[in-house]
Design a protein around this motif. Structure first.
Motif, PDB file in Angstrom:
ATOM      1  N   ARG A 120       0.841  -1.209   0.000  1.00 35.13           N
ATOM      2  CA  ARG A 120       0.000   0.000   0.000  1.00 35.13           C
ATOM      3  C   ARG A 120       0.872   1.253   0.000  1.00 35.13           C
ATOM      4  N   GLN A 121       1.994   1.215   0.735  1.00 37.42           N
ATOM      5  CA  GLN A 121       2.903   2.361   0.740  1.00 37.42           C
ATOM      6  C   GLN A 121       3.502   2.563  -0.653  1.00 37.42           C
ATOM      7  N   PHE A 122       3.885   1.466  -1.304  1.00 36.64           N
ATOM      8  CA  PHE A 122       4.398   1.574  -2.667  1.00 36.64           C
ATOM      9  C   PHE A 122       3.343   2.168  -3.588  1.00 36.64           C
ATOM     10  N   ALA A 123       2.089   1.759  -3.436  1.00 39.23           N
ATOM     11  CA  ALA A 123       1.012   2.282  -4.277  1.00 39.23           C
ATOM     12  C   ALA A 123       0.885   3.794  -4.119  1.00 39.23           C
ATOM     13  N   ARG A 124       1.051   4.287  -2.903  1.00 38.17           N
ATOM     14  CA  ARG A 124       0.990   5.740  -2.669  1.00 38.17           C
ATOM     15  C   ARG A 124       2.099   6.448  -3.436  1.00 38.17           C
ATOM     16  N   TRP A 125       3.327   5.948  -3.263  1.00 38.88           N
ATOM     17  CA  TRP A 125       4.458   6.598  -3.922  1.00 38.88           C
ATOM     18  C   TRP A 125       4.382   6.442  -5.437  1.00 38.88           C
ATOM     19  N   PHE A 126       3.895   5.298  -5.907  1.00 37.23           N
ATOM     20  CA  PHE A 126       3.769   5.107  -7.345  1.00 37.23           C
ATOM     21  C   PHE A 126       2.740   6.082  -7.920  1.00 37.23           C
ATOM     22  N   ALA A 127       1.676   6.329  -7.181  1.00 36.08           N
ATOM     23  CA  ALA A 127       0.670   7.296  -7.629  1.00 36.08           C
ATOM     24  C   ALA A 127       1.278   8.691  -7.717  1.00 36.08           C
ATOM     25  N   ASP A 128       2.119   9.043  -6.734  1.00 37.66           N
ATOM     26  CA  ASP A 128       2.797  10.348  -6.768  1.00 37.66           C
ATOM     27  C   ASP A 128       3.701  10.444  -7.997  1.00 37.66           C
ATOM     28  N   ALA A 129       4.455   9.366  -8.273  1.00 34.26           N
ATOM     29  CA  ALA A 129       5.353   9.372  -9.424  1.00 34.26           C
ATOM     30  C   ALA A 129       4.569   9.473 -10.725  1.00 34.26           C
ATOM     31  N   SER A 130       3.440   8.765 -10.804  1.00 37.82           N
ATOM     32  CA  SER A 130       2.621   8.781 -12.012  1.00 37.82           C
ATOM     33  C   SER A 130       1.989  10.140 -12.243  1.00 37.82           C
ATOM     34  N   ALA A 131       1.692  10.857 -11.155  1.00 43.09           N
ATOM     35  CA  ALA A 131       1.069  12.170 -11.267  1.00 43.09           C
ATOM     36  C   ALA A 131       2.084  13.261 -11.606  1.00 43.09           C
ATOM     37  N   SER A 132       3.372  12.966 -11.474  1.00 43.73           N
ATOM     38  CA  SER A 132       4.408  13.936 -11.814  1.00 43.73           C
ATOM     39  C   SER A 132       4.645  13.907 -13.314  1.00 43.73           C
ATOM     40  N   ASP A 133       5.561  14.767 -13.786  1.00 43.96           N
ATOM     41  CA  ASP A 133       5.820  14.819 -15.229  1.00 43.96           C
ATOM     42  C   ASP A 133       7.052  14.018 -15.614  1.00 43.96           C
ATOM     43  N   MET A 134       7.461  13.079 -14.771  1.00 43.47           N
ATOM     44  CA  MET A 134       8.639  12.281 -15.096  1.00 43.47           C
ATOM     45  C   MET A 134       8.324  11.279 -16.201  1.00 43.47           C
ATOM     46  N   LEU A 135       9.354  10.909 -16.944  1.00 39.69           N
ATOM     47  CA  LEU A 135       9.221   9.934 -18.018  1.00 39.69           C
ATOM     48  C   LEU A 135       9.228   8.525 -17.437  1.00 39.69           C
TER      49      LEU A 135
ATOM     50  N   PRO B  76       7.354   6.486 -15.205  1.00 41.70           N
ATOM     51  CA  PRO B  76       7.413   6.248 -13.755  1.00 41.70           C
ATOM     52  C   PRO B  76       7.419   4.770 -13.399  1.00 41.70           C
ATOM     53  N   ASN B  77       6.997   3.908 -14.322  1.00 38.14           N
ATOM     54  CA  ASN B  77       7.005   2.460 -14.070  1.00 38.14           C
ATOM     55  C   ASN B  77       8.308   1.790 -14.494  1.00 38.14           C
TER      56      ASN B  77
ATOM     57  N   PHE C 155      13.289   1.329  -8.210  1.00 36.83           N
ATOM     58  CA  PHE C 155      12.575   2.458  -8.797  1.00 36.83           C
ATOM     59  C   PHE C 155      13.313   3.717  -8.364  1.00 36.83           C
ATOM     60  N   SER C 156      13.842   4.448  -9.332  1.00 35.08           N
ATOM     61  CA  SER C 156      14.619   5.651  -9.035  1.00 35.08           C
ATOM     62  C   SER C 156      13.821   6.876  -9.478  1.00 35.08           C
ATOM     63  N   TRP C 157      13.099   7.447  -8.532  1.00 36.63           N
ATOM     64  CA  TRP C 157      12.267   8.614  -8.814  1.00 36.63           C
ATOM     65  C   TRP C 157      12.977   9.869  -8.294  1.00 36.63           C
TER      66      TRP C 157
ATOM     67  N   LEU D 248      10.006  -2.499 -17.586  1.00 38.17           N
ATOM     68  CA  LEU D 248       8.820  -1.741 -17.202  1.00 38.17           C
ATOM     69  C   LEU D 248       7.893  -2.584 -16.339  1.00 38.17           C
ATOM     70  N   LEU D 249       7.515  -2.038 -15.200  1.00 39.09           N
ATOM     71  CA  LEU D 249       6.509  -2.666 -14.351  1.00 39.09           C
ATOM     72  C   LEU D 249       5.156  -2.571 -15.052  1.00 39.09           C
ATOM     73  N   LYS D 250       4.452  -3.699 -15.154  1.00 41.96           N
ATOM     74  CA  LYS D 250       3.164  -3.707 -15.827  1.00 41.96           C
ATOM     75  C   LYS D 250       1.998  -4.003 -14.893  1.00 41.96           C
ATOM     76  N   PHE D 251       2.298  -4.518 -13.701  1.00 42.13           N
ATOM     77  CA  PHE D 251       1.236  -4.840 -12.762  1.00 42.13           C
ATOM     78  C   PHE D 251       1.861  -5.087 -11.402  1.00 42.13           C
ATOM     79  N   PHE D 252       1.154  -4.696 -10.338  1.00 41.83           N
ATOM     80  CA  PHE D 252       1.612  -5.065  -9.005  1.00 41.83           C
ATOM     81  C   PHE D 252       0.415  -5.201  -8.075  1.00 41.83           C
ATOM     82  N   ASP D 253       0.543  -6.091  -7.114  1.00 45.78           N
ATOM     83  CA  ASP D 253      -0.431  -6.268  -6.051  1.00 45.78           C
ATOM     84  C   ASP D 253       0.284  -6.988  -4.913  1.00 45.78           C
ATOM     85  N   HIS D 254      -0.458  -7.515  -3.968  1.00 46.81           N
ATOM     86  CA  HIS D 254       0.176  -8.164  -2.820  1.00 46.81           C
ATOM     87  C   HIS D 254       0.867  -9.473  -3.182  1.00 46.81           C
TER      88      HIS D 254
END
Length: 212
Positions: free
Chosen positions: A26-41, A43-44, A96-98, A63-69
């Motif tokens: 769940r913590q990764f999902a939060r940070w991944f959402a932040d990365a996806s919402a940024s303008d970085m090339l 994020p996955n 993941f280097s954001w 490239l990460l294509k899917f993640f869950d528990h």
């Protein structure tokens, strides 16, 4: 070129233990959402480290294509160098280097092939040209010229001119089942915040702060 002076002073807010979710996925999902919402090339995009029986590590970006528990999924040619090394040694690492967000996530775990059904389901979502590309590339093998590759591409376009393109039997996914996840956030004076989740008995996780 003098690179000693290349330096950035990080200025992120302090990351404390009580700000982190007890569940690292769940913590990764939060940070991944932040990365996806940024303008970085891409994020996955994640670095994938593998090592074969000789212990020599290799590294590349996938490239990460899917993640869950259950884990983190990427796709590749099963004849590639990474796939051959995974067959010999299932232990891998992801990074993941954001940097734009002054964050990194390192994941240690074991990689296993996903089912052919999962691979086919994802393959069907790829652009048609990418599907054809999967058929013609014998990944990591020596290629004498790009011209030969493009000639093979034209042949495959004719072969698959009509109808759906099937999943190659030498192509599919891997799921990395995590045993630890480290969340890193840059701080001033290089005193970065680092928190490590490690699996406890059962399905739980232990969380500890690491020295920068």
């Amino acid at each position: 070129m003098d690179i000693k002076g290349l330096r950035k002073e990080y200025s992120s807010p302090i990351l404390s233990r009580d700000m982190l979710d007890p569940d690292p996925i769940r913590q990764f999902a939060r940070w991944f959402a932040d990365a996806s919402a940024s303008d970085m090339l891409e994020p996955n995009a994640m670095s994938l480290a593998t090592a074969g029986v000789d212990g020599q590590p290799t590294l590349r970006t996938v490239l990460l294509k899917f993640f869950d528990h259950n884990g983190f999924v990427f796709f590749t040619n099963y004849g590639s160098r990474k796939a051959r090394q995974i067959a010999a040694n299932h232990r891998v690492a992801l990074l993941f280097s954001w940097i734009r967000l002054e964050r990194q996530v390192e994941i240690i775990g074991k990689a296993e092939k996903v089912s052919s059904v999962e691979s086919a389901r994802y393959f069907a979502t790829r652009p048609r040209d990418s599907q054809i590309g999967a058929w013609i590339s014998r990944q990591s093998t020596i290629l004498s010229s790009r011209k030969l590759l493009m000639m093979e591409l034209e042949k495959m376009k004719v072969r698959f001119l009509q109808g759906e393109i099937p999943l190659p039997d030498f192509w599919g996914g891997y799921r990395v089942y995590p045993t630890s996840l480290e969340f890193w956030q840059g701080q001033t004076s290089r005193l970065h915040d680092r928190f490590l989740y490690t699996r406890s008995d059962g399905d739980g996780w232990n969380l500890q702060r690491l020295a920068p």
